[in-house]
Scaffold this motif. Structure first.
Motif, PDB file in Angstrom:
ATOM      1  N   LEU A  43      67.970 117.334 -56.998  1.00  0.00           N
ATOM      2  CA  LEU A  43      67.506 118.585 -57.819  1.00  0.00           C
ATOM      3  C   LEU A  43      68.725 119.684 -57.134  1.00  0.00           C
ATOM      4  CD1 LEU A  43      65.906 120.402 -59.333  1.00  0.00           C
ATOM      5  CD2 LEU A  43      64.285 120.777 -57.599  1.00  0.00           C
ATOM      6  N   ILE A  44      69.390 120.429 -57.862  1.00  0.00           N
ATOM      7  CA  ILE A  44      70.124 121.454 -57.508  1.00  0.00           C
ATOM      8  C   ILE A  44      69.420 122.807 -57.862  1.00  0.00           C
ATOM      9  CG2 ILE A  44      72.238 122.535 -57.565  1.00  0.00           C
ATOM     10  CD1 ILE A  44      73.495 119.972 -58.326  1.00  0.00           C
ATOM     11  N   ASP A  45      68.818 123.439 -56.935  1.00  0.00           N
ATOM     12  CA  ASP A  45      68.390 124.775 -56.967  1.00  0.00           C
ATOM     13  C   ASP A  45      69.356 125.763 -56.968  1.00  0.00           C
ATOM     14  OD1 ASP A  45      66.962 127.030 -56.487  1.00  0.00           O
ATOM     15  OD2 ASP A  45      65.400 126.270 -55.391  1.00  0.00           O
ATOM     16  N   LEU A  46      69.392 126.622 -58.036  1.00  0.00           N
ATOM     17  CA  LEU A  46      70.468 127.673 -58.282  1.00  0.00           C
ATOM     18  C   LEU A  46      69.727 128.848 -58.298  1.00  0.00           C
ATOM     19  CD1 LEU A  46      72.496 125.874 -61.105  1.00  0.00           C
ATOM     20  CD2 LEU A  46      73.081 125.956 -58.762  1.00  0.00           C
ATOM     21  N   ARG A  73      69.230 110.123 -60.834  1.00  0.00           N
ATOM     22  CA  ARG A  73      69.033 111.152 -61.576  1.00  0.00           C
ATOM     23  C   ARG A  73      69.365 112.554 -60.979  1.00  0.00           C
ATOM     24  NH1 ARG A  73      63.352 110.500 -63.366  1.00  0.00           N
ATOM     25  NH2 ARG A  73      63.239 109.348 -61.217  1.00  0.00           N
ATOM     26  N   MET A  74      69.648 113.469 -61.836  1.00  0.00           N
ATOM     27  CA  MET A  74      69.963 114.912 -61.521  1.00  0.00           C
ATOM     28  C   MET A  74      69.171 115.854 -62.381  1.00  0.00           C
ATOM     29  SD  MET A  74      73.544 116.776 -60.457  1.00  0.00           S
ATOM     30  CE  MET A  74      73.938 117.877 -61.879  1.00  0.00           C
ATOM     31  N   LYS A  75      68.628 116.844 -61.737  1.00  0.00           N
ATOM     32  CA  LYS A  75      68.151 118.061 -62.727  1.00  0.00           C
ATOM     33  C   LYS A  75      68.619 119.211 -61.993  1.00  0.00           C
ATOM     34  CE  LYS A  75      63.994 115.292 -63.505  1.00  0.00           C
ATOM     35  NZ  LYS A  75      64.392 114.866 -64.884  1.00  0.00           N
ATOM     36  N   LEU A  76      68.608 120.444 -62.608  1.00  0.00           N
ATOM     37  CA  LEU A  76      69.012 121.688 -62.081  1.00  0.00           C
ATOM     38  C   LEU A  76      67.665 122.537 -62.445  1.00  0.00           C
ATOM     39  CD1 LEU A  76      72.318 122.319 -64.019  1.00  0.00           C
ATOM     40  CD2 LEU A  76      71.899 121.419 -61.768  1.00  0.00           C
ATOM     41  N   CYS A  77      67.461 123.565 -61.473  1.00  0.00           N
ATOM     42  CA  CYS A  77      66.456 124.439 -61.624  1.00  0.00           C
ATOM     43  C   CYS A  77      66.832 125.672 -61.298  1.00  0.00           C
ATOM     44  CB  CYS A  77      65.402 124.054 -61.047  1.00  0.00           C
ATOM     45  SG  CYS A  77      65.443 124.094 -59.020  1.00  0.00           S
ATOM     46  N   CYS A  78      65.957 126.943 -61.761  1.00  0.00           N
ATOM     47  CA  CYS A  78      65.885 128.208 -61.305  1.00  0.00           C
ATOM     48  C   CYS A  78      67.239 129.040 -61.385  1.00  0.00           C
ATOM     49  CB  CYS A  78      65.503 128.278 -59.683  1.00  0.00           C
ATOM     50  SG  CYS A  78      64.125 127.417 -59.219  1.00  0.00           S
ATOM     51  N   MET A  79      67.772 128.857 -62.522  1.00  0.00           N
ATOM     52  CA  MET A  79      68.882 129.563 -62.801  1.00  0.00           C
ATOM     53  C   MET A  79      68.861 131.051 -63.356  1.00  0.00           C
ATOM     54  SD  MET A  79      71.107 127.134 -65.467  1.00  0.00           S
ATOM     55  CE  MET A  79      71.658 125.482 -64.897  1.00  0.00           C
ATOM     56  N   THR A 101      61.695 126.449 -62.897  1.00  0.00           N
ATOM     57  CA  THR A 101      61.037 126.631 -61.653  1.00  0.00           C
ATOM     58  C   THR A 101      61.469 125.074 -60.870  1.00  0.00           C
ATOM     59  OG1 THR A 101      58.988 125.590 -62.055  1.00  0.00           O
ATOM     60  CG2 THR A 101      59.134 127.926 -62.303  1.00  0.00           C
ATOM     61  N   ARG A 102      61.550 125.275 -59.623  1.00  0.00           N
ATOM     62  CA  ARG A 102      61.666 124.053 -58.638  1.00  0.00           C
ATOM     63  C   ARG A 102      60.222 123.230 -58.815  1.00  0.00           C
ATOM     64  NH1 ARG A 102      62.888 123.770 -52.171  1.00  0.00           N
ATOM     65  NH2 ARG A 102      64.839 124.779 -52.659  1.00  0.00           N
ATOM     66  N   GLU A 103      59.242 123.867 -58.827  1.00  0.00           N
ATOM     67  CA  GLU A 103      57.862 123.072 -58.840  1.00  0.00           C
ATOM     68  C   GLU A 103      58.025 122.143 -60.198  1.00  0.00           C
ATOM     69  OE1 GLU A 103      58.211 126.431 -58.343  1.00  0.00           O
ATOM     70  OE2 GLU A 103      57.658 126.159 -56.158  1.00  0.00           O
ATOM     71  N   GLY A 104      58.446 122.827 -61.422  1.00  0.00           N
ATOM     72  CA  GLY A 104      58.541 121.954 -62.505  1.00  0.00           C
ATOM     73  C   GLY A 104      59.487 120.844 -62.672  1.00  0.00           C
ATOM     74  N   ALA A 105      60.481 121.271 -62.009  1.00  0.00           N
ATOM     75  CA  ALA A 105      61.549 120.184 -62.077  1.00  0.00           C
ATOM     76  C   ALA A 105      61.171 119.009 -60.979  1.00  0.00           C
ATOM     77  CB  ALA A 105      62.933 120.709 -61.313  1.00  0.00           C
TER      78      ALA A 105
END
Length: 115
Positions: A43-46, A73-79, A101-105
């Motif tokens: 998870l990449i938190d932006l 797998r990769m997800k992005l969050c919090c842009m 949100t991070r929590e949602g991801a």
């Protein structure tokens, strides 16, 4: 740019602080790509990323490709709005799994594991 990594359950969360651009994209790749050598949930938190240029967008694409190739797998969050606009401008929001949100991801990773 500052990149930190922490494990949250079985997800490796990478937080990017500052700008992800041509001046530091090689440092970003040097840090993140080795994490993708084996199947991983990344998870990449932006949330603290103020700006992403085309080099930064390219680096996220490279990470996505490496993650998939390794069976991960990769997800992005919090842009921020500005960062989200950069992804939307080149239609990358259509190929990335982006969460507000991070929590949602993290929840999305958990739900996918249960399915």
């Amino acid at each position: 740019m500052d990149v930190t990594s922490e494990m949250v359950g079985n997800v490796n969360v990478i937080a990017v602080r500052g700008e992800l651009d041509a001046s530091n994209v090689n440092d970003f790749r040097r840090i993140v790509l080795p994490l993708l050598a084996s199947p991983v949930k990344l998870l990449i938190d932006l949330s603290q990323t103020q700006f992403v240029d085309s080099s930064g967008l390219g680096a996220t694409i490279a990470c996505q490709r490496h993650a998939i190739a390794a069976g991960g797998r990769m997800k992005l969050c919090c842009m921020s709005k500005q960062v989200r606009a950069a992804f939307e401008l080149v239609r990358l929001h259509l190929i990335f799994d982006i969460h507000p949100t991070r929590e949602g991801a993290l929840q999305a990773f958990a739900e996918a594991a249960e399915a």
